[in-house]
Design an enzyme around this catalytic site. Structure first.
Site, mmCIF file in Angstrom:
data_model
loop_
_atom_site.group_PDB
_atom_site.id
_atom_site.type_symbol
_atom_site.label_atom_id
_atom_site.label_comp_id
_atom_site.label_asym_id
_atom_site.label_seq_id
_atom_site.Cartn_x
_atom_site.Cartn_y
_atom_site.Cartn_z
ATOM 1 N N SER A 262 62.786 45.116 30.352
ATOM 2 C CA SER A 262 62.401 43.787 30.822
ATOM 3 C C SER A 262 61.149 43.867 31.680
ATOM 4 O O SER A 262 60.772 44.929 32.175
ATOM 5 C CB SER A 262 63.541 43.152 31.618
ATOM 6 O OG SER A 262 63.605 43.677 32.920
ATOM 7 N N GLU B 226 61.516 49.015 32.875
ATOM 8 C CA GLU B 226 60.942 47.848 33.532
ATOM 9 C C GLU B 226 59.436 47.811 33.325
ATOM 10 O O GLU B 226 58.751 48.812 33.533
ATOM 11 C CB GLU B 226 61.229 47.878 35.040
ATOM 12 C CG GLU B 226 62.691 47.761 35.401
ATOM 13 C CD GLU B 226 62.940 47.838 36.901
ATOM 14 O OE1 GLU B 226 64.028 47.436 37.329
ATOM 15 O OE2 GLU B 226 62.041 48.306 37.646
ATOM 16 N N CYS B 227 58.909 46.670 32.918
ATOM 17 C CA CYS B 227 57.477 46.371 32.891
ATOM 18 C C CYS B 227 56.666 47.434 32.140
ATOM 19 O O CYS B 227 56.610 47.427 30.923
ATOM 20 C CB CYS B 227 56.968 46.162 34.306
ATOM 21 S SG CYS B 227 55.401 45.256 34.382
ATOM 22 N N GLY B 228 56.035 48.369 32.863
ATOM 23 C CA GLY B 228 55.268 49.409 32.190
ATOM 24 C C GLY B 228 56.123 50.230 31.246
ATOM 25 O O GLY B 228 55.651 50.678 30.196
ATOM 26 N N LEU C 63 58.627 49.050 29.521
ATOM 27 C CA LEU C 63 58.730 48.207 28.326
ATOM 28 C C LEU C 63 57.509 48.394 27.439
ATOM 29 O O LEU C 63 57.622 48.541 26.211
ATOM 30 C CB LEU C 63 58.886 46.747 28.756
ATOM 31 C CG LEU C 63 58.957 45.664 27.676
ATOM 32 C CD1 LEU C 63 59.732 44.457 28.206
ATOM 33 C CD2 LEU C 63 57.586 45.191 27.202
#
Length: 472
Positions: A436, A334-336, A338
């Site tokens: 994501s 997730e986020c970081g 990714l």
């Protein structure tokens, strides 16, 4: 029906009004006295929750009416507070702020659902009698909401405090339970997502000790304790998640990248994974030179851009993760996470190589690229989310994807609300990786933990079969 733990909700008129400071100070003070306090954070938040967890010495759980059903909120509250004396819930934004003009999913709605009294932190900068009008307005907007006290914040001097106390109590009709002065040099700097997280503050425990001392001097902490103890209610005995499958004890290990760069994890998510029979193995992407033997990886968000140089320097771990991804290791990011899996990050005017498992570069910007709740539909087959499922999550990122070889990836999600990767898609798929910008909460996607566990268990079983075949 069962009696729930007593408690209170700390709210404000806006974000940045002093809610987190008061909450963590109270919890730290009560904890130092040997009182058992469990904390919750309303709304999608990792950083405030990290400070509350450190203050209480226990995980801080999330209560979010957007991500969770009312039944799940009540069940989570009951489950987490079974042995506690008091629960303290920190609200988010303004007391009545929700996703629409009706205040849907607001702190006020959560307070009424839980049946807890509200203590309002009131920033009184350059204000005197008007503070009473603010309190009166809160009470008038929803007379059913139990506003039980006010703590003044940013008080200038004794005369300022005296006028405020008399005005709020006489015209606002609510007791003033404390008056915090303008505090300087407490050591609580802010950054683009709010407070700097505890893992980045070497003196985090010292900050909490000083905060507890200050709150005991300026706030009636015993009156607040008694206020919390007075309010309890009976709640229905409901299950936090759907009827659980019998988790098999396969011994599968899930690596969790958790350090100063990556620490955005809901404790509920980690508990849900453990409940599925997984052994969680924490990995420090800044210090560990290699990947331990794991059957899958969970990579949460954080601030990789702040540690990009150190992450890039750890070539051994980057190389091993890339190799294991190519070998089919299941990875949920997730986020970081990714950003770390991509080819590189551009930040502070420099470019830093990352894992290289995904054909993309991200860039850190000075403005939010995605901020708020998200709604996604799973439109592609993937290892972790059933195709066709509708998901609720949230995002808050200053980074964006600036180059992506779309011929080498697929996209798991169609974005119905939020930004995601480009306003239309989220969830990059490659090999057994799903990465994501959206953060999920286990309660909002009840199959997620089960499917992560099934992927890890399948990976372990496959490795064992190969090992048996290799025997002479």
């Amino acid at each position: 029906m069962a009696a729930a733990c007593p408690g209170l909700i700390v709210a404000g008129l806006r974000g940045g009004s002093g809610k987190t400071f008061l909450t963590m100070s109270l919890v730290s003070y009560w904890g130092a006295m040997g009182r058992w306090v469990v904390t919750f954070k309303k709304g999608p938040d990792y950083i405030d929750a990290a400070w509350l967890a450190m203050a209480s010495g226990r995980p801080c759980y999330n209560l979010d009416p957007y991500l969770m059903s009312p039944e799940q909120i009540l069940a989570s509250y009951a489950r987490r507070t079974e042995a506690a004396q008091v629960a303290v819930v920190e609200g988010n934004r303004g007391l009545f702020d929700g996703v629409d003009e009706h205040g849907t999913y607001s702190t006020a709605e959560l307070a009424k659902l839980l049946g807890l009294p509200v203590v309002v932190v009131l920033d009184v900068t350059k204000t005197t009698r008007t503070a009473a009008a603010m309190v009166l307005g809160l009470r008038a907007l929803d007379p059913e909401l139990p506003i039980a006290g006010v703590v003044l914040n940013q008080v200038g001097n004794p005369r300022h405090e005296s006028i405020l106390r008399k005005s709020v109590e006489r015209y606002g009709g609510v007791a003033v339970l404390g008056a915090l002065p303008r505090l300087r040099d407490l050591g609580l700097p802010e950054r683009h997502l709010g407070l700097v997280p505890p893992p980045e503050k070497r003196d985090a425990k010292g900050i909490l000790e000083r905060a507890a001392e200050l709150v005991s001097h300026y706030v009636d902490v015993e009156a607040l304790w008694e206020l919390a103890l007075k309010h309890t209610r009976c709640i229905p005995q409901v299950h936090l998640y759907r009827a659980k499958r019998q988790a098999s004890k396969s011994g599968a290990k899930l690596g969790v990248i958790r350090d100063s760069a990556f620490h955005f994890y809901y404790p509920e998510n980690l508990e849900a994974l453990a409940d599925e029979g997984l052994q969680l193995v924490e990995i420090d992407a800044l210090k560990h030179s290699g990947l331990p033997k794991v059957d899958g990886l969970y990579m949460g968000g954080g601030f990789p851009e702040m540690f990009a140089s150190a992450l890039a320097d750890n070539q051994g771990l980057r190389r091993e993760i890339r190799s294991m991804v190519l070998d089919g290791l299941p990875v949920y990011a997730e986020c970081g996470g990714l950003m770390y899996l991509g080819e590189g990050i551009r930040a502070q005017g420099r470019s830093y190589p990352m894992v290289g498992a995904l054909p993309l570069w991200t860039e850190f910007t000075d403005r939010p690229q995605g901020h708020g709740y998200t709604a996604l539909e799973a439109v592609e087959e993937n290892p972790f989310i059933p195709k066709g499922d509708l998901l609720k999550g949230h995002e808050f990122h200053y980074s964006r994807v600036v180059s992506l070889d779309e011929s080498k990836v697929r996209f798991a999600f169609s974005v119905k609300r939020g930004r995601g990767l480009d306003g239309h898609r989220d969830g990059i798929l490659k090999e057994n990786v799903l990465a994501s910008y959206t953060h999920l909460h286990a309660a909002s996607c009840e199959d997620w933990a089960f499917r992560v566990a099934e992927c890890a268990k399948a990976r372990k079983a496959s490795a064992e079969r190969l090992a048996l075949k290799a025997l002479p």
